[in-house]
Design an enzyme around this catalytic site. Structure first.
Site, short mmCIF file in Angstrom:
data_model
loop_
_atom_site.label_atom_id
_atom_site.label_comp_id
_atom_site.label_asym_id
_atom_site.label_seq_id
_atom_site.Cartn_x
_atom_site.Cartn_y
_atom_site.Cartn_z
N SER A 78 -73.16 10.73 -11.03
CA SER A 78 -72.84 9.41 -11.58
C SER A 78 -73.81 8.35 -11.09
O SER A 78 -73.77 7.21 -11.57
CB SER A 78 -71.41 9.00 -11.17
OG SER A 78 -71.29 8.95 -9.76
N HIS B 26 -71.83 13.78 -17.66
CA HIS B 26 -71.08 12.96 -16.70
C HIS B 26 -69.62 12.84 -17.12
O HIS B 26 -69.27 12.07 -18.02
CB HIS B 26 -71.72 11.57 -16.58
CG HIS B 26 -71.02 10.68 -15.61
ND1 HIS B 26 -70.94 9.32 -15.76
CD2 HIS B 26 -70.34 10.96 -14.46
CE1 HIS B 26 -70.26 8.80 -14.76
NE2 HIS B 26 -69.88 9.78 -13.96
N GLU C 113 -70.30 11.29 -20.76
CA GLU C 113 -71.65 10.82 -21.08
C GLU C 113 -72.62 12.00 -21.08
O GLU C 113 -72.73 12.72 -20.09
CB GLU C 113 -72.11 9.77 -20.06
CG GLU C 113 -71.32 8.48 -20.16
CD GLU C 113 -71.71 7.46 -19.10
OE1 GLU C 113 -71.77 6.27 -19.43
OE2 GLU C 113 -71.95 7.87 -17.94
N ASN D 146 -70.90 3.04 -16.06
CA ASN D 146 -71.02 2.47 -14.72
C ASN D 146 -72.04 1.34 -14.66
O ASN D 146 -71.93 0.45 -13.82
CB ASN D 146 -71.40 3.56 -13.71
CG ASN D 146 -70.22 4.45 -13.36
OD1 ASN D 146 -69.07 4.04 -13.52
ND2 ASN D 146 -70.48 5.66 -12.91
#
Length: 288
Positions: free
Chosen positions: A120, A141, A153, A191
């Site tokens: 991540s 991800h 992701e 993120n």
């Protein structure tokens, strides 16, 4: 035709357990690699407990639970992955650990086996250099907890073959998730948007705009979020958030990613959130 019928998961911690469960529930065979038999047994116990909860809530039957567990096999030997179609690495967020393991596994699996990392915070492009034939390497991800979070992701490294992206997208859909294809940039997409927002919330809390409970209430009711931001930080882990933001800051020098001073202080004091009962919402007074 099933995309990637035999999947290997490297690491059987919380994230690895969740990923293995999701893949096994799609009908695929899963082989899990861990450093010791004790860790394998702990991971299988955690998966069994999670599935037991699903049975109690009527989400699956006893037979379905047994089928999922039967599709998951554990090993402590890298050599056990010779028939793997897809490798999903989910070990600790340390580039040296990931690179060493990825290189070791790449020497064992077939040359056409696709290898992905669940990082991540680290550069997928950088990790791709640890394996031969890096065109088969990408990021996949998952979000925690993997069985419940629908988005995944699919991260394109600079080296990733477009066909690999296409197949990973199809695989993600087939295991019941919603794929989002993103560039390899610090924080990827979710993120990258989330980290500055949470940093701003921490600073607002430190500036005493409101107490922790009122901040969470305002965001949940005013913005329609399911969790308040400070509740979310406690759940993520304050140390995890600091590591991710610091990695993004070091890669970009973008001040939006710089960890706020209070965050660094709380982590130094051992206030890590829900995992140890010390965080913004679990012990706000002590944290200040």
């Amino acid at each position: 035709m099933t995309v990637y019928p035999h999947v290997a998961v490297l690491g059987f911690g919380t994230m690895g357990v969740g990923i293995a469960q999701v893949v096994a529930q799609s009908g695929r065979q899963v082989t899990v690699l861990e450093a010791s038999q004790e860790r394998l047994e702990a991971g299988l116990a955690a998966m069994s407990d999670f599935l037991d909860g699903g049975v109690r809530r009527g989400k699956l039957t006893d037979e379905q639970r047994a089928d999922v567990l039967a599709r998951v096999q554990g090993t402590t030997e890298v050599a056990g992955h010779t028939d793997t179609d897809l490798v999903i690495e989910a070990v600790t967020e340390r580039p040296d650990v990931k690179r060493a393991l990825l290189s070791e596994v790449a020497d064992v699996v077939r040359e056409d086996a696709v290898i992905v990392t669940n990082t991540s915070a680290l550069s997928v492009t950088g990790l791709a250099t640890a394996v031969p034939h890096p065109r088969r390497f990408a990021g996949l991800h998952f979000f925690n907890p993997a069985p419940l979070m629908r988005v995944v992701e699919v991260v394109r490294a600079l080296q990733t073959d477009p066909e690999v992206v296409r197949l990973l997208t199809a695989f993600t859909t087939d295991i019941g998730k919603d794929p989002v294809v993103v560039k390899d940039r610090p924080g990827f997409l979710v993120n990258r948007l989330l980290m500055p927002y949470l940093n701003d919330v921490i600073q607002a809390y430190d500036d005493e705009l409101a107490d922790a409970e009122d901040i969470d209430t305002a965001v949940r009711l005013g913005l329609g979020h399911r969790l308040g931001p400070l509740e979310l930080l406690d759940l993520i882990g304050l140390d995890v958030h600091r590591h991710a933001t610091l990695s993004a800051y070091e890669a970009t020098l973008d001040p939006r990613f710089a960890p706020p001073p209070l965050l660094a202080q709380m982590v130094a004091a051992g206030h890590l959130g829900t995992k140890n009962g010390q965080g913004f919402r679990t012990s706000s007074k002590e944290a200040r």
